[in-house]
Design a protein around this motif. Structure first.
Motif, PDB file in Angstrom:
ATOM      1  N   UNK A  18       0.830  -1.205   0.000  1.00 20.10           N
ATOM      2  CA  UNK A  18       0.000   0.000   0.000  1.00 20.10           C
ATOM      3  C   UNK A  18       0.869   1.261   0.000  1.00 20.10           C
ATOM      4  N   UNK A  74       0.813   4.138  -2.769  1.00 19.31           N
ATOM      5  CA  UNK A  74       0.523   5.523  -2.352  1.00 19.31           C
ATOM      6  C   UNK A  74      -0.714   5.594  -1.475  1.00 19.31           C
ATOM      7  N   UNK A  75      -1.239   4.430  -1.081  1.00 14.70           N
ATOM      8  CA  UNK A  75      -2.439   4.416  -0.238  1.00 14.70           C
ATOM      9  C   UNK A  75      -2.089   4.534   1.241  1.00 14.70           C
ATOM     10  N   UNK A  76      -0.813   4.407   1.555  1.00  9.66           N
ATOM     11  CA  UNK A  76      -0.324   4.642   2.922  1.00  9.66           C
ATOM     12  C   UNK A  76       0.857   5.594   2.813  1.00  9.66           C
ATOM     13  N   UNK A  77       0.949   6.531   3.736  1.00 15.11           N
ATOM     14  CA  UNK A  77       2.106   7.427   3.740  1.00 15.11           C
ATOM     15  C   UNK A  77       3.342   6.661   4.181  1.00 15.11           C
ATOM     16  N   UNK A  98      -3.891  -1.670  -9.570  1.00 14.61           N
ATOM     17  CA  UNK A  98      -3.999  -2.579  -8.426  1.00 14.61           C
ATOM     18  C   UNK A  98      -5.135  -3.576  -8.600  1.00 14.61           C
ATOM     19  N   UNK A 124       0.751  11.302  -5.574  1.00 16.18           N
ATOM     20  CA  UNK A 124      -0.581  10.711  -5.375  1.00 16.18           C
ATOM     21  C   UNK A 124      -0.684   9.365  -6.094  1.00 16.18           C
ATOM     22  N   UNK A 125      -1.501   8.452  -5.563  1.00 22.27           N
ATOM     23  CA  UNK A 125      -1.628   7.125  -6.194  1.00 22.27           C
ATOM     24  C   UNK A 125      -1.935   7.195  -7.691  1.00 22.27           C
TER      25      UNK A 125
END
Lengths: 370, 306
Positions: A48, A52-55, A80, A72-73
């Motif tokens: 993730x 880019x879904x988690x910093x 995904x 950004x994702x």
């Protein structure tokens, strides 16, 4: 396609929980990398972060040399496929695959071209007008893959995409994904907790535990040369047998005492045990089920590596038989020929193939020699 | 079409929308502004009583119970039925983009209602089928997260309520879903799906009155709090808890010698009076750290949320 670089990646949540610790990995273009490990080991969190879904708390993540930490994702050029995929129920297969591109305002002609190309790759071209309810489980899964393929991304990220499928379909889709990797020539990162999936799909496997990378290697090397007891136990099914063994050094020879049995250690392995200063100490002996033999000829040829125990469970799988027994306080499994006369309740003499044994430090669990 | 016919048609439309019957008196002359005024009233009613607005007002508790069922029936929403409220929180003001996906995924009119609440949140009210329960809501929430992650490529978290059976319970269910997200952000920040009925010890700490929480911290640390520990100490405490108070495993994970870890735990014991190797002390520290996180979140929000 793309190469990825993860350097000293850390993930710490605001409540102090460290999900990933100092993760380092270089992924070459077109590699099929597997993240594997037990639940909660940080494999999905790492994926993730790549998405880019988690910093990312610390470290650097790069795609083709470009720093991606704060991108950004949608701007990372990735696609995904996740475990809990769902198709849009009232849309056709075509529209399902096109929808993500429509959201990104891709021109209609381009969408059409990409959807038809992806459909061809996935053998969905004759099903484009069907609705999800008219598809089989495998076809639905392929549509979900198609939604990722139409994006023509640099990197595919898959998080347990097959875990909601039944066992038969999972095997079938595993082959499909493998073929897909060859056809697309894509860089893929695939997360699973299933070591069979990991072994069959990956060009390299990253084994994780409690947020830490344990070993990164090819499937064969992980199986043959695990770096510690965790990897040795995690990779392989049924898992490797472990037993405590007391070391006695006699000149250049090493004899192990396991329960009441004495086992001779082959010379090349004995040297590492002697050099490590394990004389008089207890170490862990590991041996894979297929290296525990009950054939008479093998037992006769290896009188210094035999153990005897009553068989607790006899399990016939067709092409092979698993014999489960207890020995020196450990639960053991032998993978033997289906023609074996052994049955549950019989006391059987087994011989260990000592050339295939692995030895681990009891304290650190690190491999001494294999 | 004559002016009178046009007005009559506008009156019919107004009746359809509002249930109000207005008559055109035979002796009155057709007012040339009447049609325009009726159109304005109709537009105002349409806005006020649009399905999305109705849902928003219902969730925020802005509809009187007396008006609730008449309004619901106007939108063909059954009064009773097993439902759950899911609040989808999107990063970076992406609620509209997320709604584009969820509208297709959970089709309106087939047992679900949806509305964008603000830039960051949208709500999904799901009617449960006969054999559906908490597991199905959980699965739905995971589906929403995974699909929004992969299709819209946005970060989302979903909080959901317990099951409700009537429309009047909707504001309560909405508060539960919002609370689940709030508690999740404080204590379970690694989770993307938060179930109000499974918030564990986090809910207890969250529900604790602020003064009681502060008193507990004062009891343990005098004027201080776990926030005062340096990063290294915090790391040791967290690792020790993650490894179930196992010294060897914690030392291995922290790359320190076992004796070094024991020494640091001793130092912490001297400084705080809490010996984390003892269960009671360990749980006191764990709760103190959670209270501290909760109070910090309170301060960040700048308001009392309780």
């Amino acid at each position: 396609m793309a190469s990825l670089s993860l350097k000293h990646i850390d993930k710490t949540y605001p409540n102090g929980f460290k999900a990933v610790k100092d993760f380092n990995l270089e992924i070459a273009d077109k590699e099929f990398i597997i993240f594997v490990g037990p639940s909660g080991c940080g494999k999905s969190t790492t994926l993730r972060m790549v998405a880019g879904l988690e910093d990312i708390t610390g470290g650097e993540f790069m795609i083709d040399g470009k720093l991606m930490n704060d991108v950004e994702p949608k701007d990372r050029d990735i696609a995904m496929v996740f475990q809990n995929y769902a198709l849009y129920p009232h849309m056709t297969v075509y529209d399902n695959m096109a929808f993500g591109l429509k959201l990104r305002k891709v021109p209609k002609a381009e969408i059409d071209q990409k959807v038809r190309e992806a459909a061809k790759i996935l053998d969905l071209d004759k099903l484009l007008d069907r609705k999800p309810k008219a598809l089989s489980g495998g076809q639905r899964q392929r549509v979900a893959m198609g939604r990722a393929i139409v994006r023509a991304p640099k990197v595919f990220l898959m998080d347990e995409p097959l875990s909601n499928l039944d066992a038969k379909l999972r095997v079938q889709m595993r082959t499909e994904i493998s073929k897909l990797h060859q056809r697309l020539g894509a860089t893929i990162i695939y997360v699973t907790h299933d070591q069979t999936e990991a072994m069959t799909l990956g060009t390299r496997i990253v084994v994780m535990k409690a947020g830490e990378v344990q070993q990164i290697d090819t499937p064969q090397n992980l199986y043959d040369h695990p770096c510690n007891q965790f990897v040795a136990g995690f990779i392989g099914s049924p898992q490797m047998n472990f037993m405590d063994a007391k070391v006695k050094v006699n000149g250049q020879n090493v004899v192990l005492t396991v329960g009441d049995n004495q086992l001779d250690v082959p010379a090349d392995k004995a040297k590492a045990i002697i050099d490590g200063g394990y004389d008089g100490k207890t170490i862990v002996l590991g041996i894979r089920p297929e290296d525990v033999h009950d054939e008479e000829a093998f037992v006769k040829a290896n009188p210094n590596s035999t153990i005897s125990a009553p068989v607790r469970v006899y399990e016939l799988l067709g092409a092979e038989v698993f014999l489960y027994f207890d020995f020196a306080g450990s639960q053991m499994t032998a993978r033997v020929n289906p023609r074996t006369p052994a049955r549950a309740g019989d006391t059987v003499t087994f011989a260990l193939d000592m050339e295939k044994t692995h030895y681990f430090d009891k304290e650190t669990e690190k491999t001494i020699v294999d | 079409m004559t002016e009178e016919e046009r007005i009559r048609r506008s009156l019919e439309e107004l009746k359809r929308l509002t249930g109000l019957t207005l008559m055109l008196s035979p002796e009155s002359e057709a007012d040339e502004d009447a049609e325009e005024k009726l159109a304005m009233i109709t537009a105002a009613y349409r806005e006020k009583y649009d399905r999305t607005n109705f849902l928003r007002n219902l969730l925020y508790g802005n509809i009187q119970e007396a008006d609730l069922y008449a309004a619901a029936s106007r939108f063909h929403i059954p009064e009773n039925g097993r439902r759950a409220v899911l609040v989808i929180e999107c990063g970076d003001g992406n609620a509209e983009s997320a709604a584009q996906v969820t509208r297709q995924l959970f089709v309106d009119g087939k047992g679900s209602l949806q509305a964008v609440l603000d830039e960051r949140r949208l709500v999904l009210v799901r009617t449960l089928r006969q054999r559906e329960g908490e597991e199905q809501i959980l699965s739905l929430a995971h589906t929403a997260v995974d699909t929004l992650n992969s299709e819209a490529m946005i970060k989302v978290r979903v909080g959901f309520s317990r099951e409700i059976r009537t429309l009047k319970e909707m504001p309560k269910a909405f508060r539960e879903a919002v609370t689940a997200l709030r508690i999740g952000s404080i204590f379970y920040s690694s989770e993307t799906v938060l179930d109000y009925s499974r918030l564990g010890i986090g809910r207890l700490v969250y529900d604790l009155p602020v003064e009681s929480g502060k008193m507990f911290l004062r009891e343990l640390f005098g004027g201080g709090s776990p926030d005062d520990f340096d990063d290294e100490t915090k790391e040791i405490i967290n690792a020790f808890f993650e490894n179930n108070l196992n010294i060897s495993e914690t030392a291995r994970q922290l790359f320190v010698h076992r004796n070094t870890l024991v020494y640091r735990l001793e130092k912490l014991h001297q400084a705080t009076g809490l010996d984390l190797r003892i269960f009671d002390d360990a749980i006191a520290m764990k709760i103190a750290m959670m209270i501290s996180s909760s109070l910090r979140a309170d301060e960040r929000k700048g308001e009392k949320y309780r």
